[in-house]
Design a protein around this motif. Structure first.
Motif, mmCIF file in Angstrom:
data_model
loop_
_atom_site.group_PDB
_atom_site.id
_atom_site.type_symbol
_atom_site.label_atom_id
_atom_site.label_comp_id
_atom_site.label_asym_id
_atom_site.label_seq_id
_atom_site.Cartn_x
_atom_site.Cartn_y
_atom_site.Cartn_z
ATOM 1 N N ILE A 32 0.853 -1.191 0.000
ATOM 2 C CA ILE A 32 0.000 0.000 0.000
ATOM 3 C C ILE A 32 0.888 1.240 0.000
ATOM 4 C CG2 ILE A 32 -1.885 1.198 1.137
ATOM 5 C CD1 ILE A 32 -2.510 -1.679 0.125
ATOM 6 N N LYS A 33 0.797 2.045 -1.053
ATOM 7 C CA LYS A 33 1.687 3.191 -1.214
ATOM 8 C C LYS A 33 1.043 4.525 -0.847
ATOM 9 C CE LYS A 33 4.875 0.458 -2.334
ATOM 10 N NZ LYS A 33 5.915 0.187 -1.314
ATOM 11 N N ALA A 34 -0.270 4.580 -0.789
ATOM 12 C CA ALA A 34 -0.949 5.819 -0.388
ATOM 13 C C ALA A 34 -2.399 5.517 -0.057
ATOM 14 C CB ALA A 34 -0.867 6.872 -1.487
ATOM 15 N N ILE A 35 -2.960 6.329 0.827
ATOM 16 C CA ILE A 35 -4.377 6.265 1.173
ATOM 17 C C ILE A 35 -4.979 7.617 0.810
ATOM 18 C CG2 ILE A 35 -6.032 6.072 3.058
ATOM 19 C CD1 ILE A 35 -3.832 4.330 4.479
ATOM 20 N N ILE A 36 -5.967 7.615 -0.077
ATOM 21 C CA ILE A 36 -6.569 8.857 -0.562
ATOM 22 C C ILE A 36 -8.037 8.883 -0.142
ATOM 23 C CG2 ILE A 36 -7.046 10.279 -2.590
ATOM 24 C CD1 ILE A 36 -4.724 8.893 -4.004
ATOM 25 N N ILE A 37 -8.476 10.024 0.364
ATOM 26 C CA ILE A 37 -9.837 10.161 0.883
ATOM 27 C C ILE A 37 -10.664 11.032 -0.059
ATOM 28 C CG2 ILE A 37 -11.232 10.899 2.842
ATOM 29 C CD1 ILE A 37 -9.345 8.494 3.369
ATOM 30 N N ALA A 61 -5.544 13.977 1.017
ATOM 31 C CA ALA A 61 -6.934 14.423 0.867
ATOM 32 C C ALA A 61 -6.949 15.880 0.426
ATOM 33 C CB ALA A 61 -7.694 14.263 2.182
ATOM 34 N N HIS A 62 -8.097 16.310 -0.080
ATOM 35 C CA HIS A 62 -8.294 17.721 -0.397
ATOM 36 C C HIS A 62 -8.071 18.544 0.869
ATOM 37 C CE1 HIS A 62 -10.561 21.426 -1.335
ATOM 38 N NE2 HIS A 62 -10.265 21.161 -2.593
ATOM 39 N N VAL A 63 -7.613 19.768 0.705
ATOM 40 C CA VAL A 63 -7.276 20.593 1.859
ATOM 41 C C VAL A 63 -8.483 20.778 2.788
ATOM 42 C CG1 VAL A 63 -7.738 22.733 0.577
ATOM 43 C CG2 VAL A 63 -6.222 22.769 2.579
ATOM 44 N N GLN A 105 -0.743 13.825 5.116
ATOM 45 C CA GLN A 105 0.635 14.143 4.744
ATOM 46 C C GLN A 105 0.726 14.946 3.447
ATOM 47 O OE1 GLN A 105 -0.106 10.887 6.101
ATOM 48 N NE2 GLN A 105 0.567 11.971 7.942
ATOM 49 N N ARG A 106 -0.374 14.984 2.688
ATOM 50 C CA ARG A 106 -0.372 15.774 1.455
ATOM 51 C C ARG A 106 -1.767 16.312 1.201
ATOM 52 N NH1 ARG A 106 1.774 14.078 -4.658
ATOM 53 N NH2 ARG A 106 0.915 15.907 -5.729
ATOM 54 N N MET A 107 -1.834 17.598 0.858
ATOM 55 C CA MET A 107 -3.100 18.227 0.495
ATOM 56 C C MET A 107 -3.267 18.159 -1.021
ATOM 57 S SD MET A 107 -3.773 19.039 3.554
ATOM 58 C CE MET A 107 -2.933 19.411 5.091
ATOM 59 N N LEU A 108 -4.446 17.767 -1.468
ATOM 60 C CA LEU A 108 -4.708 17.612 -2.891
ATOM 61 C C LEU A 108 -5.578 18.752 -3.408
ATOM 62 C CD1 LEU A 108 -5.468 13.776 -2.956
ATOM 63 C CD2 LEU A 108 -3.284 14.926 -3.397
ATOM 64 N N TYR A 109 -5.333 19.124 -4.673
ATOM 65 C CA TYR A 109 -6.062 20.224 -5.301
ATOM 66 C C TYR A 109 -6.502 19.816 -6.706
ATOM 67 C CZ TYR A 109 -4.009 22.981 -1.526
ATOM 68 O OH TYR A 109 -3.634 23.449 -0.293
ATOM 69 N N HIS A 110 -7.483 20.536 -7.221
ATOM 70 C CA HIS A 110 -8.001 20.278 -8.562
ATOM 71 C C HIS A 110 -6.875 20.358 -9.591
ATOM 72 C CE1 HIS A 110 -11.214 20.134 -11.582
ATOM 73 N NE2 HIS A 110 -10.530 21.035 -12.253
ATOM 74 N N GLY A 111 -6.759 19.316 -10.411
ATOM 75 C CA GLY A 111 -5.751 19.295 -11.461
ATOM 76 C C GLY A 111 -4.440 18.648 -11.076
ATOM 77 N N GLU A 122 -5.273 11.576 -12.106
ATOM 78 C CA GLU A 122 -5.545 13.005 -11.986
ATOM 79 C C GLU A 122 -6.596 13.234 -10.909
ATOM 80 O OE1 GLU A 122 -6.883 16.855 -14.752
ATOM 81 O OE2 GLU A 122 -7.037 14.804 -15.527
ATOM 82 N N VAL A 123 -6.428 14.311 -10.165
ATOM 83 C CA VAL A 123 -7.371 14.687 -9.114
ATOM 84 C C VAL A 123 -8.273 15.802 -9.633
ATOM 85 C CG1 VAL A 123 -7.615 15.645 -6.789
ATOM 86 C CG2 VAL A 123 -5.704 14.099 -7.317
ATOM 87 N N LEU A 124 -9.587 15.625 -9.483
ATOM 88 C CA LEU A 124 -10.547 16.660 -9.867
ATOM 89 C C LEU A 124 -11.477 16.943 -8.688
ATOM 90 C CD1 LEU A 124 -11.610 15.502 -13.455
ATOM 91 C CD2 LEU A 124 -9.854 17.178 -12.839
#
Length: 282
Positions: A32-37, A61-63, A105-111, A122-124
């Motif tokens: 398991i390399k990442a957990i995304i919410i 996850a998104h901020v 550990q990381r905030m995700l954003y559109h694009g 890709e994250v949308l």
């Protein structure tokens, strides 16, 4: 094939079962390399802390969602719980589902583009069900993972009204996915669609939005004015063909109807009076 991503984790009180299931099917912790919410509801992020500790993997996850995960109390009293009874018993139940606070550990954003576990995704942003909701797009397989954007409760035949916090955003997000023409659509709660089923599912979800708005307008034309609880109960009966248990509308229905009223008031269709009643703008 040797590495994987986990997208959503269920609740904290079922996280151990998730780990056992992963191990049963050969997904050892080092794979398991990442957990995304997908969004900040406890049935999607609550188990992330336990699973991340087992896998020694980062949580992304998104901020907006990251803030909700870090502070369960703020999530408990967030807008979609405005109508709940904020009791000690309910808070205890929520804690069991949400865990004690999970740091991303990381905030995700559109694009954003993520290269992880041997794939590029890709994250949308797809707000509507919840602010901060995201989907993951795998262009190589034309697969889209949308969380709860299209729940079981959002198609026209469902016996659940659905949960929306922003109707305009919900429409925009549904049309975004429709225009992408994915071959595979993975929804929350173990539901997936493929091919033509996807278009039908999204169009059905869009029709459900039209049905709810039409019901609100028809009820207000007949009743002249209603408070939120009265209106929600009437919408529930008209759209679903049944009364809510005890004739008391559940919180998710109250939130959904309130979101429609806000959207319709911004378009000049309805307004709220000083007595906190809703009426049509004539």
């Amino acid at each position: 094939k040797d590495e994987a991503i986990i997208f959503d984790c269920g609740c904290a009180d079922t996280a151990t079962e998730v780990v056992e299931t992963l191990e049963k099917y050969g997904y050892k912790s080092d794979r398991i390399k990442a957990i995304i919410i997908s969004h900040g509801h406890n049935d999607h992020y609550g188990g992330a802390g336990i699973i991340a500790e087992w896998a020694d993997a980062p949580v992304w996850a998104h901020v907006t969602t990251a803030g909700q995960m870090l502070n369960p109390w703020a999530t408990f009293i967030a807008p979609y719980n405005w109508f709940s009874n904020l009791t000690t018993e309910n808070w205890k139940w929520f804690q069991e589902k949400a865990g004690k606070g999970i740091r991303c550990q990381r905030m995700l954003y559109h694009g954003d583009t993520l290269d992880v576990a041997g794939i590029r995704i890709e994250v949308l942003e797809i707000p509507g069900h919840e602010r901060g909701a995201i989907c993951l797009v795998d262009s190589a397989t034309k697969a889209v993972f949308v969380g709860d954007l299209i729940q079981g409760g959002m198609d026209a035949s469902s016996n659940w009204l659905g949960l929306f916090t922003d109707v305009a955003s919900q429409k925009k997000s549904l049309n975004l996915i429709l225009e992408m023409r994915p071959q595979w659509l993975f929804k929350g709660h173990r539901i997936f669609r493929k091919g033509e089923e996807i278009r039908q599912d999204i169009q059905s979800a869009l029709r459900r939005l039209e049905v709810i708005e039409s019901a609100i307008l028809d009820i207000l034309k007949i009743s002249s004015s209603c408070n939120l609880a009265e209106l929600t109960t009437a919408v529930y009966k008209r759209v679903l063909g049944q009364s809510p248990v005890g004739n008391i509308p559940p919180d998710h229905a109250l939130v959904t109807v309130h979101a429609f009223l806000v959207d319709m008031s911004l378009r000049g269709l309805v307004r709220r009076t000083q007595d906190l009643l809703w009426e049509i703008v004539r």
